[in-house]
Design a protein around this motif. Structure first.
Motif, PDB file in Angstrom:
ATOM      1  N   LEU A 161      -7.773  43.565  51.088  1.00 36.76           N
ATOM      2  CA  LEU A 161      -7.932  45.021  51.160  1.00 36.76           C
ATOM      3  C   LEU A 161      -8.962  45.451  52.195  1.00 36.76           C
ATOM      4  CD1 LEU A 161      -7.705  46.174  47.431  1.00 36.76           C
ATOM      5  CD2 LEU A 161      -5.926  46.185  49.189  1.00 36.76           C
ATOM      6  N   LYS A 162      -9.823  44.541  52.628  1.00 38.78           N
ATOM      7  CA  LYS A 162     -10.790  44.884  53.670  1.00 38.78           C
ATOM      8  C   LYS A 162     -10.097  45.343  54.947  1.00 38.78           C
ATOM      9  CE  LYS A 162     -14.661  41.937  52.230  1.00 38.78           C
ATOM     10  NZ  LYS A 162     -15.498  40.759  52.577  1.00 38.78           N
ATOM     11  N   SER A 163      -8.881  44.879  55.170  1.00 38.01           N
ATOM     12  CA  SER A 163      -8.164  45.225  56.396  1.00 38.01           C
ATOM     13  C   SER A 163      -7.076  46.271  56.173  1.00 38.01           C
ATOM     14  CB  SER A 163      -7.541  43.959  57.009  1.00 38.01           C
ATOM     15  OG  SER A 163      -6.623  43.375  56.110  1.00 38.01           O
ATOM     16  N   VAL A 164      -6.974  46.798  54.961  1.00 37.54           N
ATOM     17  CA  VAL A 164      -5.946  47.804  54.659  1.00 37.54           C
ATOM     18  C   VAL A 164      -6.517  49.193  54.917  1.00 37.54           C
ATOM     19  CG1 VAL A 164      -4.513  48.828  52.866  1.00 37.54           C
ATOM     20  CG2 VAL A 164      -4.767  46.343  52.994  1.00 37.54           C
ATOM     21  N   ASP A 165      -5.985  49.872  55.908  1.00 37.82           N
ATOM     22  CA  ASP A 165      -6.454  51.207  56.253  1.00 37.82           C
ATOM     23  C   ASP A 165      -5.473  52.222  55.689  1.00 37.82           C
ATOM     24  OD1 ASP A 165      -7.804  53.310  57.323  1.00 37.82           O
ATOM     25  OD2 ASP A 165      -7.162  52.977  59.387  1.00 37.82           O
ATOM     26  N   ALA A 166      -5.428  52.310  54.370  1.00 37.07           N
ATOM     27  CA  ALA A 166      -4.491  53.210  53.700  1.00 37.07           C
ATOM     28  C   ALA A 166      -4.993  53.475  52.292  1.00 37.07           C
ATOM     29  CB  ALA A 166      -3.092  52.587  53.654  1.00 37.07           C
ATOM     30  N   PRO A 167      -4.649  54.621  51.710  1.00 33.94           N
ATOM     31  CA  PRO A 167      -4.993  54.868  50.310  1.00 33.94           C
ATOM     32  C   PRO A 167      -4.395  53.775  49.427  1.00 33.94           C
ATOM     33  CG  PRO A 167      -4.160  56.864  51.343  1.00 33.94           C
ATOM     34  CD  PRO A 167      -3.882  55.741  52.296  1.00 33.94           C
ATOM     35  N   THR A 168      -5.190  53.215  48.546  1.00 31.53           N
ATOM     36  CA  THR A 168      -4.763  52.082  47.741  1.00 31.53           C
ATOM     37  C   THR A 168      -4.910  52.399  46.266  1.00 31.53           C
ATOM     38  OG1 THR A 168      -5.437  50.533  49.476  1.00 31.53           O
ATOM     39  CG2 THR A 168      -5.158  49.628  47.271  1.00 31.53           C
ATOM     40  N   ALA A 169      -3.953  51.929  45.476  1.00 28.65           N
ATOM     41  CA  ALA A 169      -3.996  52.116  44.032  1.00 28.65           C
ATOM     42  C   ALA A 169      -3.890  50.762  43.342  1.00 28.65           C
ATOM     43  CB  ALA A 169      -2.861  53.022  43.571  1.00 28.65           C
ATOM     44  N   ILE A 170      -4.821  50.514  42.425  1.00 28.87           N
ATOM     45  CA  ILE A 170      -4.756  49.332  41.569  1.00 28.87           C
ATOM     46  C   ILE A 170      -4.085  49.768  40.275  1.00 28.87           C
ATOM     47  CG2 ILE A 170      -6.041  47.471  40.481  1.00 28.87           C
ATOM     48  CD1 ILE A 170      -6.339  47.582  43.520  1.00 28.87           C
ATOM     49  N   VAL A 171      -2.944  49.168  39.973  1.00 22.42           N
ATOM     50  CA  VAL A 171      -2.101  49.645  38.877  1.00 22.42           C
ATOM     51  C   VAL A 171      -2.143  48.656  37.714  1.00 22.42           C
ATOM     52  CG1 VAL A 171       0.186  50.454  38.228  1.00 22.42           C
ATOM     53  CG2 VAL A 171      -0.602  50.731  40.602  1.00 22.42           C
ATOM     54  N   PHE A 172      -2.608  49.147  36.575  1.00 19.06           N
ATOM     55  CA  PHE A 172      -2.638  48.341  35.351  1.00 19.06           C
ATOM     56  C   PHE A 172      -1.530  48.800  34.421  1.00 19.06           C
ATOM     57  CE2 PHE A 172      -6.978  48.284  36.971  1.00 19.06           C
ATOM     58  CZ  PHE A 172      -7.280  46.931  36.919  1.00 19.06           C
ATOM     59  N   GLY A 173      -0.981  47.854  33.672  1.00 19.12           N
ATOM     60  CA  GLY A 173       0.119  48.173  32.768  1.00 19.12           C
ATOM     61  C   GLY A 173      -0.336  48.400  31.343  1.00 19.12           C
ATOM     62  N   ARG A 174       0.627  48.315  30.466  1.00 20.80           N
ATOM     63  CA  ARG A 174       0.395  48.605  29.057  1.00 20.80           C
ATOM     64  C   ARG A 174      -0.373  47.463  28.387  1.00 20.80           C
ATOM     65  NH1 ARG A 174       4.914  49.157  31.445  1.00 20.80           N
ATOM     66  NH2 ARG A 174       6.001  51.165  31.517  1.00 20.80           N
ATOM     67  N   GLU A 175      -1.031  47.778  27.268  1.00 20.80           N
ATOM     68  CA  GLU A 175      -1.825  46.773  26.582  1.00 20.80           C
ATOM     69  C   GLU A 175      -0.971  45.579  26.136  1.00 20.80           C
ATOM     70  OE1 GLU A 175      -2.123  50.012  26.165  1.00 20.80           O
ATOM     71  OE2 GLU A 175      -4.095  50.620  25.444  1.00 20.80           O
ATOM     72  N   GLY A 176       0.143  45.850  25.512  1.00 18.10           N
ATOM     73  CA  GLY A 176       0.909  44.764  24.914  1.00 18.10           C
ATOM     74  C   GLY A 176       1.831  44.019  25.856  1.00 18.10           C
ATOM     75  N   ARG A 177       2.383  44.707  26.857  1.00 22.26           N
ATOM     76  CA  ARG A 177       3.414  44.064  27.677  1.00 22.26           C
ATOM     77  C   ARG A 177       3.223  44.262  29.168  1.00 22.26           C
ATOM     78  NH1 ARG A 177       7.272  48.488  27.896  1.00 22.26           N
ATOM     79  NH2 ARG A 177       6.559  50.109  26.461  1.00 22.26           N
ATOM     80  N   GLY A 178       2.177  44.925  29.568  1.00 23.13           N
ATOM     81  CA  GLY A 178       1.882  45.057  30.983  1.00 23.13           C
ATOM     82  C   GLY A 178       2.930  45.849  31.748  1.00 23.13           C
ATOM     83  N   LEU A 179       3.009  45.584  33.030  1.00 21.48           N
ATOM     84  CA  LEU A 179       4.037  46.199  33.878  1.00 21.48           C
ATOM     85  C   LEU A 179       5.301  45.369  33.791  1.00 21.48           C
ATOM     86  CD1 LEU A 179       1.781  46.856  37.005  1.00 21.48           C
ATOM     87  CD2 LEU A 179       2.639  48.602  35.431  1.00 21.48           C
TER      88      LEU A 179
END
Length: 282
Positions: A131-149
């Protein structure tokens, strides 16, 4: 206006532009955190607190539960209850995919290059470097507690990150996973820490040598044989050489051994004066 004045103004303008660019770039590199369909308000509060710890402020929630101000979310959020949590936006998954470079999070699955939804994945440390080289808006996406994404959701995201863990129990809960990952990304989001200057200044060599002299005296007054004293003195020199003690540490040791030597010498004196047995010797 002289040519020199014009050059100076242009130089200042370039510097300001460079500073602005650096600031804008840093802002772009600070990821937003997205939680998809969280089930437990307490986990949302835990994630908000982790964000506050590591310098992030933009929390987005997809189909969240009710987050009452007197409920678990605010109770778990710590100081994040003041800004991160109340300013959280409710969004759709489609909006996140459309507007951000996305990193999906998943538990380690043991899958290989035949399954592209969850492979290849980056560890949190590898993601930080990427991500140090990513020049763009970034989103870290977490899923649901029981089953994730799920696989369909992961297939729409740009990258996958997974936290290595023991094979017997590789699944972290949602709050734990967010805390570990955001900690690893702190170089992108936190300029300074609460720690003081961490550079170690080794004590002056004359103080270190004084300590070795005190330690040699200590070995002698404890009655050790000469060859044992020589061995222990060398062991102490090697130990202290590796430790790079600070001036304060050496002075504390000097005071301790000074008092110990004085007490041992006094004990010897009293034993001789009153014809008492001295402490056991080797």
């Amino acid at each position: 206006m002289s040519d020199a004045d014009v050059d100076a103004e242009e130089s200042d303008a370039d510097a300001d532009a460079h500073t602005d660019t650096d600031s804008d770039q840093r802002t772009r590199r600070e990821p937003v955190v997205v939680v998809v369909e969280p089930e437990t308000p307490g986990n949302v509060g835990t994630i908000a607190r982790a964000m506050k710890n590591f310098g992030l402020s933009n929390l987005k929630l997809v189909d969240p539960p009710e987050l009452a101000e007197d409920g678990e979310a605010y109770g778990f959020a710590g100081h994040a209850r003041e800004d991160v949590l109340p300013n959280a936006d409710e969004v759709t998954f489609d909006e996140v995919v459309a507007n951000y470079h996305t990193v999906g999070t998943t538990a380690i699955t043991g899958e290989d290059d035949r399954s592209h939804e969850r492979f290849p994945f980056k560890t949190p440390a590898e993601l930080r470097e990427s991500l140090k080289s990513v020049d763009a808006p970034t989103a870290i996406v977490f899923g649901r507690e029981g089953r994730g994404l799920n696989n369909e959701e992961l297939s729409r995201l740009d990258e996958v990150c997974s936290i290595p863990a023991d094979d017997d129990y590789p699944v972290l809960n949602l709050g734990q996973a967010a805390t570990v990952l955001l900690y690893e990304l702190r170089e992108l989001t936190v300029d300074e820490t609460q720690l003081p200057d961490t550079a170690v200044t080794r004590a002056p060599e004359d103080d270190v040598e004084r300590f070795h002299e005190f330690f040699a005296d200590f070995l002698e007054v404890t009655g050790q044989r000469e060859h044992v004293r020589e061995k222990n003195a060398l062991l102490m020199r090697r130990l202290l050489g590796r430790a790079h003690p600070t001036e304060r540490e050496v002075h504390s040791l000097l005071g301790t051994f000074r008092k110990a030597n004085a007490k041992l010498e006094h004990a010897d004196h009293l034993a001789a004066k009153y014809d008492e047995p001295v402490y056991p010797r080797e």
